[in-house]
Design a protein around this motif. Structure first.
Motif, PDB file in Angstrom:
ATOM      1  N   LEU A   1       0.826  -1.209   0.000  1.00  0.00           N
ATOM      2  CA  LEU A   1       0.000   0.000   0.000  1.00  0.00           C
ATOM      3  C   LEU A   1       0.863   1.264   0.000  1.00  0.00           C
ATOM      4  N   THR A   2       1.948   1.254   0.779  1.00  0.00           N
ATOM      5  CA  THR A   2       2.821   2.431   0.775  1.00  0.00           C
ATOM      6  C   THR A   2       3.447   2.650  -0.599  1.00  0.00           C
ATOM      7  N   GLY A   3       3.722   1.554  -1.307  1.00  0.00           N
ATOM      8  CA  GLY A   3       4.307   1.670  -2.647  1.00  0.00           C
ATOM      9  C   GLY A   3       3.338   2.240  -3.659  1.00  0.00           C
ATOM     10  N   ILE A   4       2.103   1.713  -3.696  1.00  0.00           N
ATOM     11  CA  ILE A   4       1.153   2.208  -4.693  1.00  0.00           C
ATOM     12  C   ILE A   4       0.744   3.642  -4.385  1.00  0.00           C
ATOM     13  N   GLY A   5       0.705   4.003  -3.102  1.00  0.00           N
ATOM     14  CA  GLY A   5       0.389   5.388  -2.759  1.00  0.00           C
ATOM     15  C   GLY A   5       1.481   6.343  -3.186  1.00  0.00           C
ATOM     16  N   GLY A   6       2.733   5.979  -2.914  1.00  0.00           N
ATOM     17  CA  GLY A   6       3.832   6.839  -3.323  1.00  0.00           C
ATOM     18  C   GLY A   6       3.919   6.987  -4.823  1.00  0.00           C
ATOM     19  N   ASN A   7       3.695   5.898  -5.545  1.00  0.00           N
ATOM     20  CA  ASN A   7       3.753   5.976  -6.999  1.00  0.00           C
ATOM     21  C   ASN A   7       2.616   6.817  -7.555  1.00  0.00           C
ATOM     22  N   GLY A   8       1.431   6.745  -6.946  1.00  0.00           N
ATOM     23  CA  GLY A   8       0.323   7.570  -7.407  1.00  0.00           C
ATOM     24  C   GLY A   8       0.633   9.049  -7.323  1.00  0.00           C
ATOM     25  N   GLY A   9       1.208   9.473  -6.201  1.00  0.00           N
ATOM     26  CA  GLY A   9       1.584  10.879  -6.073  1.00  0.00           C
ATOM     27  C   GLY A   9       2.660  11.282  -7.053  1.00  0.00           C
ATOM     28  N   LEU A  10       3.655  10.395  -7.270  1.00  0.00           N
ATOM     29  CA  LEU A  10       4.746  10.727  -8.179  1.00  0.00           C
ATOM     30  C   LEU A  10       4.266  10.801  -9.624  1.00  0.00           C
ATOM     31  N   VAL A  11       3.434   9.857 -10.053  1.00  0.00           N
ATOM     32  CA  VAL A  11       2.951   9.843 -11.432  1.00  0.00           C
ATOM     33  C   VAL A  11       2.150  11.101 -11.733  1.00  0.00           C
ATOM     34  N   GLY A  12       1.275  11.496 -10.802  1.00  0.00           N
ATOM     35  CA  GLY A  12       0.509  12.726 -11.011  1.00  0.00           C
ATOM     36  C   GLY A  12       1.400  13.950 -11.127  1.00  0.00           C
ATOM     37  N   SER A  13       2.439  14.025 -10.306  1.00  0.00           N
ATOM     38  CA  SER A  13       3.357  15.175 -10.337  1.00  0.00           C
ATOM     39  C   SER A  13       4.176  15.199 -11.615  1.00  0.00           C
ATOM     40  N   MET A  14       4.713  14.048 -12.006  1.00  0.00           N
ATOM     41  CA  MET A  14       5.543  13.993 -13.213  1.00  0.00           C
ATOM     42  C   MET A  14       4.726  14.306 -14.460  1.00  0.00           C
ATOM     43  N   ASN A  15       3.509  13.787 -14.534  1.00  0.00           N
ATOM     44  CA  ASN A  15       2.665  14.031 -15.698  1.00  0.00           C
ATOM     45  C   ASN A  15       2.363  15.515 -15.843  1.00  0.00           C
ATOM     46  N   SER A  16       2.011  16.170 -14.755  1.00  0.00           N
ATOM     47  CA  SER A  16       1.695  17.601 -14.807  1.00  0.00           C
ATOM     48  C   SER A  16       2.921  18.422 -15.171  1.00  0.00           C
ATOM     49  N   THR A  17       4.078  18.062 -14.618  1.00  0.00           N
ATOM     50  CA  THR A  17       5.305  18.803 -14.920  1.00  0.00           C
ATOM     51  C   THR A  17       5.710  18.638 -16.379  1.00  0.00           C
ATOM     52  N   ALA A  18       5.643  17.410 -16.894  1.00  0.00           N
ATOM     53  CA  ALA A  18       6.050  17.163 -18.283  1.00  0.00           C
ATOM     54  C   ALA A  18       5.187  17.935 -19.272  1.00  0.00           C
ATOM     55  N   LYS A  19       3.911  18.119 -18.947  1.00  0.00           N
ATOM     56  CA  LYS A  19       3.002  18.807 -19.854  1.00  0.00           C
ATOM     57  C   LYS A  19       2.952  20.315 -19.616  1.00  0.00           C
ATOM     58  N   SER A  20       3.726  20.798 -18.649  1.00  0.00           N
ATOM     59  CA  SER A  20       3.684  22.218 -18.312  1.00  0.00           C
ATOM     60  C   SER A  20       4.916  22.991 -18.745  1.00  0.00           C
ATOM     61  N   PHE A  21       5.937  22.295 -19.290  1.00  0.00           N
ATOM     62  CA  PHE A  21       7.178  22.973 -19.656  1.00  0.00           C
ATOM     63  C   PHE A  21       7.596  22.576 -21.068  1.00  0.00           C
ATOM     64  N   PRO A  22       8.241  23.487 -21.799  1.00  0.00           N
ATOM     65  CA  PRO A  22       8.686  23.186 -23.172  1.00  0.00           C
ATOM     66  C   PRO A  22       9.818  22.178 -23.183  1.00  0.00           C
TER      67      PRO A  22
END
Length: 636
Positions: A129-150
């Protein structure tokens, strides 16, 4: 993503973009706590009487949660956005760490000498559970960052966010050991609350904001591309069509050559036949929507690749679309960027190169990170008459903090180096794979040669930089090779590789240490390599500390409970002798050196594959920059 941001993206340094970016870093800081397992893993194992193999299984459950769910979470965030991930991460992290804490508080019943199967499975599930929770937060952050910068700053921005993931272990370890020194229960409570609360801020502020220079209407709010009709395919060809151009063509205009891999791929694609009952566009319409139209059958363009020595004829008729055009539409976005996903992803050699390299290197990193506490205790206890549990825990925390800080630094540095390599040196970012793999090799060679606890920080620091560089570089390569529209899903499939390598290497490490631990399990008693000198010293010390039996007759056979009594006496003797309990190996580097030999070989293989991947990518870049021979032929 709001409609106003979709239609009118804010400036690069706008308040909304900066707020989302900073929140992404905070969420990433709360997501990487699986790396802190070594800070409480040995204490948890001693409390529950776990073997080293069982401790590694518990640690791996978190890693499996992180990497095993990556494709699923990636596909969801590509389509639904990051908010759902933040909700899931909040509950998973809170329940997981509170569950582990409860196991630690309860310990084992007085009449049990080892943990039961059901309890072990429940403990493993909490780690998962700690693993899937940590990955969920990281995936959301990385996706938003990748789509927000050139593109020119994307690797740096992603590297900064992912650096928070690497710094997480240092942050929480420092908090716990500063305010709750030696209190593992409080440490786990800090992990539960400190990782869950930032997800609330992520739910409120993390969202993708298109860069100012990109036409954001090409992507919808849920991350799906606009229909092909909007690109001018199927309903009429406009300026966005691959066969019409809005720029003037002259005799000096170059047509870019196709690389050899695309030629081979083109040959493998089966022909696709289309009905030609209706013309796609009339010549009048084409002339009205474009300043230049590719000549028809009369004035055809033929490309003559020099390596084949043959003239290649291609007609651009208004009544047909070539097989290559359809394949280009499938693998490219409207602006010509790659868009490879799904089954086509698994048919590319690039994917399997990334997967294999990442599996070998990340498996090495996870093995070290999950077991650096055991390594430090083995070195500290070896030939140390002044062994102290508190000092051992301090050395243990020092190694965890060193790996975490350097992990963070490596993720930032590799982003800057990768952008510099592409923008200034005009080399593909994949050239940095060689640098990362080389650092892994050197770190393992250094760990192999170290036999003093005071020198272990060198291997920890270099391993941290290398591991951070690996996960700071590869997400950007996934975007560069396979495209941004399905980035999180594609990265999720690549992220399955650490689960494979981490499982193999970590389990091997645990079995290696157990083989050198005489009391880890009865099955290991015959294979124990504890020196006869140490065994004799323990026996002599035990006889001096215990009262002599009555000398009435020849000693009778010991009762059936002797193994349990012997184990208890051994623990007592070891404690009085200034060495750790029976669940720690005390033979120094000999406890784990065979595992390090295995990872050295794995990292050398990864280095060779990295050289090949970089050479292959460089060949592609040069092929794209090389102009083709253009032959104009007129039909007489």
């Amino acid at each position: 993503m709001s409609s106003s941001h979709a239609n009118h993206p804010p400036p690069l340094l706008s308040f909304a973009r900066v707020t989302s970016f900073l929140t992404c870093i905070l969420v990433a800081l709360a997501s990487g706590t699986n790396y802190v397992f070594s800070a409480y893993g040995p204490q948890l194992g001693e409390r529950l009487k776990l073997t080293h193999t069982q401790i590694n299984i518990v640690g791996l459950s978190g890693n499996i949660g992180v990497y095993g769910t990556a494709p699923i979470w990636g596909g969801i965030v590509d389509r639904k956005g990051p908010r759902l991930m933040m909700v899931m991460a909040f509950f998973s992290l809170l329940i997981g760490y509170l569950g582990i804490r409860q196991f630690f508080i309860n310990g084992l019943p007085d009449d049990d000498s080892s943990i039961g199967l059901f309890s072990l499975c429940a403990l493993v599930f909490c780690g998962f559970l700690t693993g899937i929770g940590g990955n969920g937060g990281l995936v959301g952050s990385m996706n938003s960052t990748a789509k927000s910068f050139p593109d020119k700053t994307r690797a740096t921005a992603n590297g900064i966010v992912i650096s928070g993931f690497g710094l997480s272990a240092f942050l929480f370890s420092t908090i716990a050991h500063t305010f709750f020194p030696g209190n593992t229960s409080s440490f786990l409570l800090v992990l539960a609350i400190g990782t869950a609360l930032p997800m609330i801020l992520g739910f409120l502020f993390v969202r993708p904001i298109p860069p100012p220079h990109i036409d954001s209407t090409r992507r919808l709010e849920d991350g799906t591309p606009v229909s092909p009709a909007d690109y001018g395919v199927g309903e009429g060809l406009g300026t966005g069509s691959p066969t019409t151009y809005s720029v003037e063509n002259t005799s000096h205009t170059h047509l870019l050559a196709r690389d050899e891999d695309e030629e081979d791929e083109d040959a493998r694609v089966p022909a696709i036949e289309l009905e030609e009952e209706e013309p796609l566009v009339s010549s009048t319409h084409a002339q009205a929507t474009s300043d230049y139209v590719v000549p028809g059958q009369v004035d055809s363009v033929a490309l003559s690749p020099t390596h084949a020595g043959l003239t290649r004829h291609r007609s651009h008729s208004s009544r047909s679309i070539s097989r290559r055009s359809i394949q280009t539409h499938l693998d490219k976005t409207a602006d010509g960027q790659p868009n490879i996903h799904g089954k086509r992803l698994f048919k590319t050699l690039d994917f399997w190169l990334l997967f294999t390299i990442c599996s070998l290197l990340s498996g090495t990193g996870l093995m070290y990170i999950n077991n650096v506490g055991a390594i430090s205790q083995a070195l500290f206890a070896n030939k140390n008459p002044d062994y102290d549990e508190i000092k051992a825990a301090q050395w243990q925390a020092t190694q965890v903090s060193t790996v975490s800080v350097m992990n963070c630094l490596g993720r930032i540095l590799i982003g800057v180096i990768a952008d510099f390599t592409k923008v200034k040196l005009r080399l593909p970012r994949s050239a940095c794979i060689v640098l990362v793999a080389l650092m892994f090799v050197v770190s393992q060679l250094m760990c192999f040669s170290i036999d003093r606890i005071g020198d272990l920080w060198k291997a920890s620091a270099l391993l941290g930089v290398a591991y951070g560089g690996l996960f700071g570089l590869f997400p950007t390569l996934v975007i560069e090779w396979f495209g941004l529209p399905h980035f999180s899903e594609n990265w999720g499939f690549v992220s399955l590789s650490p689960m494979l390598g981490g499982n193999i290497f970590s389990i091997a490490f645990g079995r290696n240490v157990d083989a050198h631990d005489p009391d880890a399990s009865p099955s290991n008693s015959d294979t124990s390599t504890l020196s006869s000198t140490a065994a004799a010293a323990l026996s002599t010390l035990a006889s001096s500390l215990l009262p002599s039996p009555p000398s009435t007759s020849t000693p009778a056979a010991l009762p059936t409970s002797t193994p349990t009594l012997s184990s208890t006496l051994t623990d007592a003797v070891r404690a009085r002798a200034g060495v750790p309990s029976s669940h720690h190996c005390i033979m120094g580097r000999e406890c784990y050196v065979d595992s390090i030999k295995m990872t050295i070989g794995a990292c050398c293989v990864a280095l060779a594959l990295g050289v090949y991947a970089a050479w292959r990518d460089l060949r592609k870049h040069r092929a794209r920059r090389t102009p083709a021979v253009v032959v104009w032929e007129d039909d007489e």
